[in-house]
Design a protein around this motif. Structure first.
Motif, PDB file in Angstrom:
ATOM      1  N   ASP A  13     -20.509  34.407 124.087  1.00 28.29           N
ATOM      2  CA  ASP A  13     -20.098  33.512 123.010  1.00 28.29           C
ATOM      3  C   ASP A  13     -18.627  33.735 122.694  1.00 28.29           C
ATOM      4  OD1 ASP A  13     -19.943  31.834 120.818  1.00 28.29           O
ATOM      5  OD2 ASP A  13     -21.021  33.179 119.483  1.00 28.29           O
ATOM      6  N   PRO A  14     -17.782  32.707 122.815  1.00 23.48           N
ATOM      7  CA  PRO A  14     -16.346  32.887 122.597  1.00 23.48           C
ATOM      8  C   PRO A  14     -15.960  33.184 121.149  1.00 23.48           C
ATOM      9  CG  PRO A  14     -16.844  30.582 123.038  1.00 23.48           C
ATOM     10  CD  PRO A  14     -18.117  31.356 123.242  1.00 23.48           C
ATOM     11  N   SER A  15     -16.894  33.069 120.219  1.00 21.86           N
ATOM     12  CA  SER A  15     -16.569  33.368 118.815  1.00 21.86           C
ATOM     13  C   SER A  15     -16.358  34.862 118.584  1.00 21.86           C
ATOM     14  CB  SER A  15     -17.679  32.864 117.887  1.00 21.86           C
ATOM     15  OG  SER A  15     -18.835  33.680 118.023  1.00 21.86           O
ATOM     16  N   GLY A  16     -16.796  35.685 119.542  1.00 21.42           N
ATOM     17  CA  GLY A  16     -16.654  37.127 119.406  1.00 21.42           C
ATOM     18  C   GLY A  16     -17.770  37.779 118.600  1.00 21.42           C
ATOM     19  N   MET A  17     -18.782  37.001 118.244  1.00 22.75           N
ATOM     20  CA  MET A  17     -19.889  37.531 117.441  1.00 22.75           C
ATOM     21  C   MET A  17     -21.039  38.037 118.310  1.00 22.75           C
ATOM     22  SD  MET A  17     -19.806  34.582 114.507  1.00 22.75           S
ATOM     23  CE  MET A  17     -21.256  35.175 113.697  1.00 22.75           C
ATOM     24  N   GLY A  18     -20.842  38.081 119.617  1.00 19.38           N
ATOM     25  CA  GLY A  18     -21.895  38.498 120.524  1.00 19.38           C
ATOM     26  C   GLY A  18     -22.794  37.333 120.861  1.00 19.38           C
ATOM     27  N   GLY A  19     -23.633  37.524 121.835  1.00 17.22           N
ATOM     28  CA  GLY A  19     -24.551  36.475 122.234  1.00 17.22           C
ATOM     29  C   GLY A  19     -24.079  35.741 123.474  1.00 17.22           C
ATOM     30  N   THR A  20     -24.819  34.697 123.805  1.00 19.33           N
ATOM     31  CA  THR A  20     -24.580  33.931 125.016  1.00 19.33           C
ATOM     32  C   THR A  20     -24.379  32.466 124.680  1.00 19.33           C
ATOM     33  OG1 THR A  20     -25.987  35.447 126.254  1.00 19.33           O
ATOM     34  CG2 THR A  20     -25.572  33.308 127.256  1.00 19.33           C
ATOM     35  N   GLN A  21     -23.440  31.835 125.378  1.00 25.54           N
ATOM     36  CA  GLN A  21     -23.228  30.403 125.231  1.00 25.54           C
ATOM     37  C   GLN A  21     -23.513  29.729 126.565  1.00 25.54           C
ATOM     38  OE1 GLN A  21     -19.216  28.780 125.062  1.00 25.54           O
ATOM     39  NE2 GLN A  21     -19.863  27.369 123.451  1.00 25.54           N
ATOM     40  N   LEU A  22     -24.285  28.647 126.507  1.00 21.43           N
ATOM     41  CA  LEU A  22     -24.548  27.811 127.672  1.00 21.43           C
ATOM     42  C   LEU A  22     -23.887  26.462 127.430  1.00 21.43           C
ATOM     43  CD1 LEU A  22     -28.390  28.456 128.004  1.00 21.43           C
ATOM     44  CD2 LEU A  22     -26.549  29.713 129.107  1.00 21.43           C
ATOM     45  N   ILE A  23     -23.234  25.916 128.453  1.00 24.12           N
ATOM     46  CA  ILE A  23     -22.630  24.596 128.335  1.00 24.12           C
ATOM     47  C   ILE A  23     -23.256  23.691 129.390  1.00 24.12           C
ATOM     48  CG2 ILE A  23     -20.516  23.224 128.458  1.00 24.12           C
ATOM     49  CD1 ILE A  23     -18.976  25.677 127.517  1.00 24.12           C
ATOM     50  N   GLY A  30     -22.136  16.401 126.529  1.00 22.58           N
ATOM     51  CA  GLY A  30     -22.878  17.594 126.877  1.00 22.58           C
ATOM     52  C   GLY A  30     -23.395  18.300 125.648  1.00 22.58           C
ATOM     53  N   LEU A  31     -23.854  19.506 125.879  1.00 21.38           N
ATOM     54  CA  LEU A  31     -24.398  20.350 124.819  1.00 21.38           C
ATOM     55  C   LEU A  31     -23.847  21.751 124.976  1.00 21.38           C
ATOM     56  CD1 LEU A  31     -28.194  19.492 125.195  1.00 21.38           C
ATOM     57  CD2 LEU A  31     -26.663  18.601 123.450  1.00 21.38           C
ATOM     58  N   THR A  32     -23.638  22.419 123.854  1.00 20.72           N
ATOM     59  CA  THR A  32     -23.434  23.858 123.885  1.00 20.72           C
ATOM     60  C   THR A  32     -24.621  24.468 123.159  1.00 20.72           C
ATOM     61  OG1 THR A  32     -22.194  23.999 121.810  1.00 20.72           O
ATOM     62  CG2 THR A  32     -20.917  23.693 123.822  1.00 20.72           C
ATOM     63  N   ALA A  33     -25.175  25.496 123.737  1.00 19.02           N
ATOM     64  CA  ALA A  33     -26.288  26.222 123.122  1.00 19.02           C
ATOM     65  C   ALA A  33     -25.860  27.678 123.012  1.00 19.02           C
ATOM     66  CB  ALA A  33     -27.547  26.091 123.965  1.00 19.02           C
ATOM     67  N   VAL A  34     -25.908  28.209 121.796  1.00 20.72           N
ATOM     68  CA  VAL A  34     -25.470  29.584 121.549  1.00 20.72           C
ATOM     69  C   VAL A  34     -26.634  30.373 120.960  1.00 20.72           C
ATOM     70  CG1 VAL A  34     -23.869  31.053 120.292  1.00 20.72           C
ATOM     71  CG2 VAL A  34     -23.098  28.843 121.141  1.00 20.72           C
ATOM     72  N   ASN A  35     -26.882  31.535 121.521  1.00 20.84           N
ATOM     73  CA  ASN A  35     -27.907  32.444 121.021  1.00 20.84           C
ATOM     74  C   ASN A  35     -27.191  33.730 120.629  1.00 20.84           C
ATOM     75  OD1 ASN A  35     -30.206  33.831 120.404  1.00 20.84           O
ATOM     76  ND2 ASN A  35     -31.064  33.772 122.452  1.00 20.84           N
ATOM     77  N   GLU A  47     -28.451  27.787 118.512  1.00 19.89           N
ATOM     78  CA  GLU A  47     -27.693  26.798 117.758  1.00 19.89           C
ATOM     79  C   GLU A  47     -27.076  25.854 118.776  1.00 19.89           C
ATOM     80  OE1 GLU A  47     -24.910  28.510 115.039  1.00 19.89           O
ATOM     81  OE2 GLU A  47     -26.457  29.685 114.025  1.00 19.89           O
ATOM     82  N   VAL A  48     -27.342  24.560 118.600  1.00 22.48           N
ATOM     83  CA  VAL A  48     -26.948  23.568 119.598  1.00 22.48           C
ATOM     84  C   VAL A  48     -26.029  22.526 118.972  1.00 22.48           C
ATOM     85  CG1 VAL A  48     -27.825  21.801 121.179  1.00 22.48           C
ATOM     86  CG2 VAL A  48     -29.103  23.921 120.857  1.00 22.48           C
ATOM     87  N   TYR A  77     -35.997  27.505 117.773  1.00 24.93           N
ATOM     88  CA  TYR A  77     -36.530  28.868 117.720  1.00 24.93           C
ATOM     89  C   TYR A  77     -37.397  29.215 118.914  1.00 24.93           C
ATOM     90  CZ  TYR A  77     -34.612  28.680 113.073  1.00 24.93           C
ATOM     91  OH  TYR A  77     -33.738  28.551 112.026  1.00 24.93           O
ATOM     92  N   THR A  78     -37.530  28.282 119.863  1.00 22.09           N
ATOM     93  CA  THR A  78     -38.239  28.577 121.112  1.00 22.09           C
ATOM     94  C   THR A  78     -37.482  27.933 122.265  1.00 22.09           C
ATOM     95  OG1 THR A  78     -39.663  26.614 121.100  1.00 22.09           O
ATOM     96  CG2 THR A  78     -40.492  28.585 119.942  1.00 22.09           C
ATOM     97  N   ASP A  79     -37.573  28.549 123.431  1.00 21.35           N
ATOM     98  CA  ASP A  79     -36.966  27.958 124.621  1.00 21.35           C
ATOM     99  C   ASP A  79     -37.645  26.636 124.960  1.00 21.35           C
ATOM    100  OD1 ASP A  79     -35.244  30.084 124.793  1.00 21.35           O
ATOM    101  OD2 ASP A  79     -36.231  31.029 126.508  1.00 21.35           O
ATOM    102  N   LYS A  80     -38.946  26.550 124.727  1.00 13.78           N
ATOM    103  CA  LYS A  80     -39.692  25.324 125.044  1.00 13.78           C
ATOM    104  C   LYS A  80     -39.155  24.138 124.244  1.00 13.78           C
ATOM    105  CE  LYS A  80     -44.210  23.210 125.114  1.00 13.78           C
ATOM    106  NZ  LYS A  80     -45.378  22.975 124.355  1.00 13.78           N
ATOM    107  N   SER A  81     -38.950  24.312 122.950  1.00 14.52           N
ATOM    108  CA  SER A  81     -38.449  23.202 122.134  1.00 14.52           C
ATOM    109  C   SER A  81     -37.015  22.846 122.523  1.00 14.52           C
ATOM    110  CB  SER A  81     -38.560  23.518 120.647  1.00 14.52           C
ATOM    111  OG  SER A  81     -37.779  24.635 120.298  1.00 14.52           O
ATOM    112  N   LEU A  82     -36.208  23.834 122.869  1.00 11.43           N
ATOM    113  CA  LEU A  82     -34.850  23.556 123.308  1.00 11.43           C
ATOM    114  C   LEU A  82     -34.861  22.804 124.634  1.00 11.43           C
ATOM    115  CD1 LEU A  82     -31.822  23.656 123.049  1.00 11.43           C
ATOM    116  CD2 LEU A  82     -31.867  25.988 123.941  1.00 11.43           C
TER     117      LEU A  82
END
Length: 104
Positions: A13-23, A30-35, A47-48, A77-82
């Motif tokens: 995640d480029p915000s520096g708060m940790g986590g992963t971003q998918l583009i 497109g979409l960005t998804a951040v966990n 967060e999408v 809150y689930t990979d399935k719903s995302l």
């Protein structure tokens, strides 16, 4: 596991708060998804944002809250719903791209 179709970048995640971003990208949208790490019990918290790319670059985009798809940041809150949302988004972006190509 999340959908890999149209996934163009996976990074910290480029915000520096940790986590992963998918583009994800389909045409100009497109979409960005951040966990990010959470203090809550729920381990999955995506967060999408719907984004519009400025050019052919993967990192040159802006958040787009003017589509019928989403007018705010979405949370899953689930990979399935995302995954279900991502699949519907691809259909929407395909149609939106076709409509934009028809405009002068």
């Amino acid at each position: 596991m999340l959908i890999q179709d149209n996934l163009v970048l996976t990074r910290s995640d480029p915000s520096g708060m940790g986590g992963t971003q998918l583009i994800y990208r389909l045409k100009n949208y497109g979409l960005t998804a951040v966990n990010r790490p959470q203090e809550e019990i729920a381990q999955i918290h995506w967060e999408v944002e719907v984004i519009k790319f400025k050019d052919d670059s993967i990192s040159s985009y802006e958040v787009c809250h003017t589509t019928e798809l989403a007018n705010k940041t979405l949370k899953f809150y689930t990979d399935k719903s995302l995954n279900e949302f991502i699949e519907k988004s691809f259909q929407y972006f395909e149609e939106l791209g076709s409509l934009e190509e028809m405009l002068p």
